[in-house]
Scaffold this motif. Structure first.
Motif, PDB file in Angstrom:
ATOM      1  N   GLY A   1       0.781  -1.235   0.000  1.00 17.54           N
ATOM      2  CA  GLY A   1       0.000   0.000   0.000  1.00 17.54           C
ATOM      3  C   GLY A   1       0.806   1.273   0.000  1.00 17.54           C
ATOM      4  N   LYS A   2       2.130   1.185  -0.272  1.00 23.00           N
ATOM      5  CA  LYS A   2       2.998   2.364  -0.249  1.00 23.00           C
ATOM      6  C   LYS A   2       3.675   2.567  -1.599  1.00 23.00           C
ATOM      7  CE  LYS A   2       4.006   1.203   4.554  1.00 23.00           C
ATOM      8  NZ  LYS A   2       5.043   0.662   5.460  1.00 23.00           N
ATOM      9  N   PRO A   3       2.896   2.726  -2.680  1.00 31.04           N
ATOM     10  CA  PRO A   3       3.509   2.847  -4.007  1.00 31.04           C
ATOM     11  C   PRO A   3       4.296   4.137  -4.171  1.00 31.04           C
ATOM     12  CG  PRO A   3       1.180   3.355  -4.154  1.00 31.04           C
ATOM     13  CD  PRO A   3       1.423   2.862  -2.753  1.00 31.04           C
ATOM     14  N   GLU A   4       4.021   5.144  -3.353  1.00 28.63           N
ATOM     15  CA  GLU A   4       4.774   6.394  -3.456  1.00 28.63           C
ATOM     16  C   GLU A   4       6.195   6.238  -2.913  1.00 28.63           C
ATOM     17  OE1 GLU A   4       2.579   6.599   0.534  1.00 28.63           O
ATOM     18  OE2 GLU A   4       2.357   5.675  -1.445  1.00 28.63           O
ATOM     19  N   TYR A   5       6.424   5.236  -2.076  1.00 32.16           N
ATOM     20  CA  TYR A   5       7.746   5.017  -1.498  1.00 32.16           C
ATOM     21  C   TYR A   5       8.572   3.990  -2.272  1.00 32.16           C
ATOM     22  CZ  TYR A   5       5.928   7.358   2.714  1.00 32.16           C
ATOM     23  OH  TYR A   5       5.393   8.247   3.606  1.00 32.16           O
ATOM     24  N   PHE A   6       7.893   2.944  -2.770  1.00 33.24           N
ATOM     25  CA  PHE A   6       8.634   1.809  -3.320  1.00 33.24           C
ATOM     26  C   PHE A   6       8.121   1.449  -4.717  1.00 33.24           C
ATOM     27  CE2 PHE A   6       8.172   1.166   1.293  1.00 33.24           C
ATOM     28  CZ  PHE A   6       9.508   1.279   1.669  1.00 33.24           C
ATOM     29  N   PRO A   7       8.995   1.368  -5.722  1.00 35.39           N
ATOM     30  CA  PRO A   7       8.574   0.784  -7.009  1.00 35.39           C
ATOM     31  C   PRO A   7       8.371  -0.709  -6.828  1.00 35.39           C
ATOM     32  CG  PRO A   7      10.921   1.266  -7.040  1.00 35.39           C
ATOM     33  CD  PRO A   7      10.400   1.805  -5.736  1.00 35.39           C
ATOM     34  N   THR A   8       7.438  -1.270  -7.570  1.00 37.25           N
ATOM     35  CA  THR A   8       7.222  -2.703  -7.451  1.00 37.25           C
ATOM     36  C   THR A   8       8.319  -3.494  -8.160  1.00 37.25           C
ATOM     37  OG1 THR A   8       5.614  -4.482  -7.716  1.00 37.25           O
ATOM     38  CG2 THR A   8       5.713  -2.848  -9.494  1.00 37.25           C
ATOM     39  N   ILE A   9       8.947  -2.882  -9.164  1.00 36.64           N
ATOM     40  CA  ILE A   9      10.055  -3.542  -9.850  1.00 36.64           C
ATOM     41  C   ILE A   9      10.997  -2.467 -10.367  1.00 36.64           C
ATOM     42  CG2 ILE A   9       8.863  -3.624 -12.095  1.00 36.64           C
ATOM     43  CD1 ILE A   9      10.088  -6.432 -12.472  1.00 36.64           C
TER      44      ILE A   9
ATOM     45  N   PHE B   1      11.456  12.217 -16.523  1.00 35.96           N
ATOM     46  CA  PHE B   1      10.315  11.554 -17.142  1.00 35.96           C
ATOM     47  C   PHE B   1      10.401  10.032 -17.140  1.00 35.96           C
ATOM     48  CE2 PHE B   1      10.907  15.700 -19.242  1.00 35.96           C
ATOM     49  CZ  PHE B   1       9.703  16.304 -18.888  1.00 35.96           C
ATOM     50  N   VAL B   2      11.609   9.491 -17.189  1.00 41.22           N
ATOM     51  CA  VAL B   2      11.796   8.053 -17.362  1.00 41.22           C
ATOM     52  C   VAL B   2      12.758   7.535 -16.307  1.00 41.22           C
ATOM     53  CG1 VAL B   2      12.547   6.234 -18.936  1.00 41.22           C
ATOM     54  CG2 VAL B   2      11.385   8.247 -19.847  1.00 41.22           C
ATOM     55  N   ALA B   3      12.495   6.336 -15.821  1.00 38.62           N
ATOM     56  CA  ALA B   3      13.403   5.705 -14.865  1.00 38.62           C
ATOM     57  C   ALA B   3      13.347   4.199 -15.030  1.00 38.62           C
ATOM     58  CB  ALA B   3      13.030   6.102 -13.436  1.00 38.62           C
ATOM     59  N   SER B   4      14.336   3.539 -14.484  1.00 38.00           N
ATOM     60  CA  SER B   4      14.412   2.078 -14.557  1.00 38.00           C
ATOM     61  C   SER B   4      13.555   1.476 -13.450  1.00 38.00           C
ATOM     62  CB  SER B   4      15.868   1.624 -14.423  1.00 38.00           C
ATOM     63  OG  SER B   4      16.668   2.205 -15.417  1.00 38.00           O
ATOM     64  N   MET B   5      12.259   1.699 -13.544  1.00 33.97           N
ATOM     65  CA  MET B   5      11.345   1.208 -12.513  1.00 33.97           C
ATOM     66  C   MET B   5       9.919   1.244 -13.029  1.00 33.97           C
ATOM     67  SD  MET B   5      10.626   4.400  -9.932  1.00 33.97           S
ATOM     68  CE  MET B   5      12.188   5.262  -9.908  1.00 33.97           C
ATOM     69  N   ILE B   6       9.053   0.523 -12.327  1.00 36.52           N
ATOM     70  CA  ILE B   6       7.608   0.626 -12.530  1.00 36.52           C
ATOM     71  C   ILE B   6       6.960   0.741 -11.163  1.00 36.52           C
ATOM     72  CG2 ILE B   6       5.538  -0.652 -13.187  1.00 36.52           C
ATOM     73  CD1 ILE B   6       6.923  -1.628 -15.626  1.00 36.52           C
ATOM     74  N   LYS B   7       6.101   1.738 -11.021  1.00 37.88           N
ATOM     75  CA  LYS B   7       5.358   1.928  -9.789  1.00 37.88           C
ATOM     76  C   LYS B   7       3.888   1.572 -10.020  1.00 37.88           C
ATOM     77  CE  LYS B   7       8.080   5.355  -7.260  1.00 37.88           C
ATOM     78  NZ  LYS B   7       8.006   6.617  -6.485  1.00 37.88           N
ATOM     79  N   ILE B   8       3.253   1.098  -8.971  1.00 34.59           N
ATOM     80  CA  ILE B   8       1.818   0.822  -9.048  1.00 34.59           C
ATOM     81  C   ILE B   8       1.080   2.153  -8.936  1.00 34.59           C
ATOM     82  CG2 ILE B   8      -0.131  -0.353  -7.965  1.00 34.59           C
ATOM     83  CD1 ILE B   8       1.873  -2.398  -6.864  1.00 34.59           C
ATOM     84  N   PRO B   9       0.248   2.523  -9.905  1.00 30.69           N
ATOM     85  CA  PRO B   9      -0.488   3.792  -9.821  1.00 30.69           C
ATOM     86  C   PRO B   9      -1.401   3.821  -8.598  1.00 30.69           C
ATOM     87  CG  PRO B   9      -0.623   2.837 -12.035  1.00 30.69           C
ATOM     88  CD  PRO B   9      -0.044   1.789 -11.146  1.00 30.69           C
ATOM     89  N   SER B  10      -1.475   4.972  -7.949  1.00 32.12           N
ATOM     90  CA  SER B  10      -2.316   5.091  -6.755  1.00 32.12           C
ATOM     91  C   SER B  10      -3.782   4.847  -7.079  1.00 32.12           C
ATOM     92  CB  SER B  10      -2.131   6.472  -6.115  1.00 32.12           C
ATOM     93  OG  SER B  10      -2.434   7.501  -7.050  1.00 32.12           O
ATOM     94  N   ASP B  11      -4.205   5.144  -8.316  1.00 36.12           N
ATOM     95  CA  ASP B  11      -5.600   4.911  -8.717  1.00 36.12           C
ATOM     96  C   ASP B  11      -5.980   3.440  -8.662  1.00 36.12           C
ATOM     97  OD1 ASP B  11      -5.817   7.586  -9.122  1.00 36.12           O
ATOM     98  OD2 ASP B  11      -5.846   7.507 -11.312  1.00 36.12           O
ATOM     99  N   THR B  12      -4.984   2.561  -8.792  1.00 35.32           N
ATOM    100  CA  THR B  12      -5.267   1.130  -8.765  1.00 35.32           C
ATOM    101  C   THR B  12      -5.888   0.723  -7.435  1.00 35.32           C
ATOM    102  OG1 THR B  12      -3.459   0.661 -10.309  1.00 35.32           O
ATOM    103  CG2 THR B  12      -4.222  -1.170  -8.952  1.00 35.32           C
ATOM    104  N   PHE B  13      -5.481   1.408  -6.363  1.00 34.84           N
ATOM    105  CA  PHE B  13      -5.964   1.035  -5.029  1.00 34.84           C
ATOM    106  C   PHE B  13      -7.411   1.469  -4.798  1.00 34.84           C
ATOM    107  CE2 PHE B  13      -1.369   1.204  -4.804  1.00 34.84           C
ATOM    108  CZ  PHE B  13      -1.065   0.024  -4.143  1.00 34.84           C
ATOM    109  N   THR B  14      -7.927   2.357  -5.645  1.00 39.02           N
ATOM    110  CA  THR B  14      -9.347   2.715  -5.531  1.00 39.02           C
ATOM    111  C   THR B  14     -10.233   1.607  -6.077  1.00 39.02           C
ATOM    112  OG1 THR B  14      -9.388   3.834  -7.681  1.00 39.02           O
ATOM    113  CG2 THR B  14      -8.743   5.151  -5.769  1.00 39.02           C
TER     114      THR B  14
ATOM    115  N   ASP C   1      -1.663  -5.641  -4.600  1.00 37.15           N
ATOM    116  CA  ASP C   1      -0.204  -5.721  -4.533  1.00 37.15           C
ATOM    117  C   ASP C   1       0.239  -6.794  -5.512  1.00 37.15           C
ATOM    118  OD1 ASP C   1       2.369  -5.047  -3.680  1.00 37.15           O
ATOM    119  OD2 ASP C   1       1.770  -5.045  -1.569  1.00 37.15           O
ATOM    120  N   ILE C   2       1.518  -6.808  -5.799  1.00 33.89           N
ATOM    121  CA  ILE C   2       2.095  -7.855  -6.638  1.00 33.89           C
ATOM    122  C   ILE C   2       3.040  -8.653  -5.754  1.00 33.89           C
ATOM    123  CG2 ILE C   2       3.468  -8.394  -8.676  1.00 33.89           C
ATOM    124  CD1 ILE C   2       2.490  -5.814  -9.926  1.00 33.89           C
ATOM    125  N   TYR C   3       2.780  -9.942  -5.646  1.00 35.18           N
ATOM    126  CA  TYR C   3       3.560 -10.809  -4.776  1.00 35.18           C
ATOM    127  C   TYR C   3       4.521 -11.618  -5.644  1.00 35.18           C
ATOM    128  CZ  TYR C   3      -0.283  -9.491  -1.751  1.00 35.18           C
ATOM    129  OH  TYR C   3      -1.221  -8.767  -1.042  1.00 35.18           O
TER     130      TYR C   3
END
Length: 490
Positions: A188-196, A219-232, A238-240
């Motif tokens: 539940g902390k996508p603003e802190y941690f990228p999922t990959i 604009f670009v980084a070597s990561m993917i974050k879970i969008p906060s809208d997904t939690f609505t 989460d991705i396990y």
């Protein structure tokens, strides 16, 4: 893996060497009175979390609660390194070792969440649950601390206090710093941690750039974050990450993900879990190559869709002939439990299934080619791109295509089905390893109750598996079933 199973996990390397296959393919029984060496550790500190073996020396490294062990190949303690407990609070971000935290601090155990051997620099990467998931870099010889970066946000890898929440894959180079691909649940902390993400592994363990993103600009980084809208849509989304590995030009992770589906004949949606394989190009710094494909298997009308464990091995000459592949082709051994609706309390019915990695890659290539012909949508609901149409482009997509800044990230809608080779209805399988011995492909499977089963999967179309195991017995799956007594208890 269950706590009971970890009591004898260290036996696995000895079990692998304790049975031999004769030239005629028949299994040679173990001596019934041969004792097995065990290591139990400090019972007061709880369970072991992770295990890695140095392929060069045979030394075993165990990640446990508050401690890292180095063991000899016969399970004698060579050295230990204490990692906890310490004063902490999971709500402290940044952690209190960086700035004062107003949350109440209490003595907190350090659960080992990731343990990797960095062969190139002769060090162990040990990441724990304290301080939002910082890592220690320890010298392999004596577990001396070489570095412990903690002063940048890139140094906090995961705030989830579970041992199985993080998976890492090292990509090594001969003429430059290595990369570390990190995949983690975010709780539940996508603003802190990228999922990959992909990180730098600097030669200097104390370098400022250790664990920095391989590429990062505005604009670009070597990561993917879970969008906060997904939690609505899915509040507990989460991705396990269950397993990860590299093969050829790609890095792969196997995952469990919740999603909302409409059952047949229903207008309402319900939450289920889907097992997916995620693939990225090793050299893709912008993650334009991100693709995920659902996986599962089915036997006699029963769907096995909840991934429990996986292991990458080679086919071996005998199994390769059945699968119409080469002996050195990659085979993914997987354990699934029945159904899709339960994650934390999986059903006991489970299946051991195999996938030919090349066939999964072929399915991904087909999907890439169709998308670049403008067919379908990107079809990744959790990344909010499910309904974005694919764009047409004239280009050749071969086996090593690594994506463009269009049609990415991409989802494959149709499931790749594995080949079920063994099922268990009463004692759920929870872990698996596999290897090739004298052209035979062997799998060792651990169960919820702490038992070990050995399966030889040679001629898939003619197998006769009978593996109902008691506390001290395990059946061998082969054309002529033989009982072998393993001296261990769950």
């Amino acid at each position: 893996m269950s706590p009971a199973m970890w009591k004898w996990t260290c036996l696995v390397s000895h079990l692998l060497l304790s049975t031999t296959v004769s030239p005629l393919g028949r299994q040679q029984p173990l001596h019934s009175k041969r004792p097995f060496i065990t290591f139990t550790g400090d019972q007061a500190e709880g369970n072991f979390n992770h295990l890695v073996v140095d392929e060069r020396t045979g030394h075993i490294y165990l990640g446990a609660v508050n401690r890292i062990y180095k063991l000899s190949s016969d399970l004698k303690v060579l050295v230990t390194h204490q990692t906890g407990p310490d004063e902490d609070n999971p709500k402290c971000y940044p952690p209190r070792i960086v700035q004062t935290c107003n949350e109440p601090l209490t003595p907190t155990n350090n659960i080992n969440k990731m343990l990797l051997i960095d062969y190139k620099e002769n060090r162990l990467i040990a990441c724990g649950s304290l301080y939002q998931g910082i890592c220690k870099l320890l010298r392999l010889d004596d577990l001396f601390k070489l570095g412990e970066p903690f002063h940048k946000k890139e140094h906090y890898l995961s705030g989830v206090n579970e041992s199985g929440s993080v998976f890492g894959v090292i990509v090594s180079y001969s003429n430059m710093d290595d990369k570390l691909f990190i995949a983690t649940a975010v709780d539940g902390k996508p603003e802190y941690f990228p999922t990959i993400s992909s990180r730098k592994l600097t030669k200097n363990s104390e370098a400022d750039g250790m664990f920095a993103y391989v590429f990062h600009d505005e604009f670009v980084a070597s990561m993917i974050k879970i969008p906060s809208d997904t939690f609505t849509i899915i509040p507990d989304f989460d991705i396990y990450y269950i397993y990860g590995f590299s093969s050829g030009n790609f890095v792969y992770f196997l995952t469990l993900q919740p999603e909302m589906i409409s059952p047949p004949g229903s207008t309402t949606k319900e939450q289920v879990y889907t097992s997916k394989l995620v693939r990225l190009c090793k050299e893709d710094t912008a993650f334009n190559s991100y693709v995920e494909v659902p996986i599962g298997c089915e036997k006699n009308g029963v769907e096995y869709r909840l991934l429990q464990a996986a292991y990458l091995s080679k086919a071996g000459a005998i199994l390769a002939r059945s699968l119409d592949v080469g002996p050195e082709d990659d085979i993914l051994f997987t354990v699934f439990s029945k159904g899709q609706k339960r994650k934390m309390k999986s059903l006991d019915e489970s299946a051991l299934c195999i996938f030919v990695l090349k066939k999964i890659n072929d399915r991904i290539k087909d999907r890439l080619q169709s998308c670049y012909r403008g067919e379908g949508t990107l079809d990744l609901a959790w990344l909010k791109v499910k309904d974005i149409p694919c764009s047409s482009a004239l280009l050749t997509i071969d086996d090593n295509f690594c994506g463009l800044d269009m049609n990415a990230p991409l989802g494959v809608s149709s499931m790749v089905r594995g080949l079920p080779i063994f099922t268990e209805d009463g004692d759920r399988m929870t872990s698996v390893i596999a290897y090739v011995y004298k052209n035979h492909s062997l799998a060792f499977v651990g169960t919820k109750s702490g038992k070990l089963k050995k399966v030889r999967c040679n001629v898939v179309l003619q197998f006769r598996f009978s593996c109902s195991c008691g506390d001290l017995e395990c059946c061998i799956g082969c054309e002529h079933s033989l009982m072998v007594r393993y001296l261990f208890r769950g």
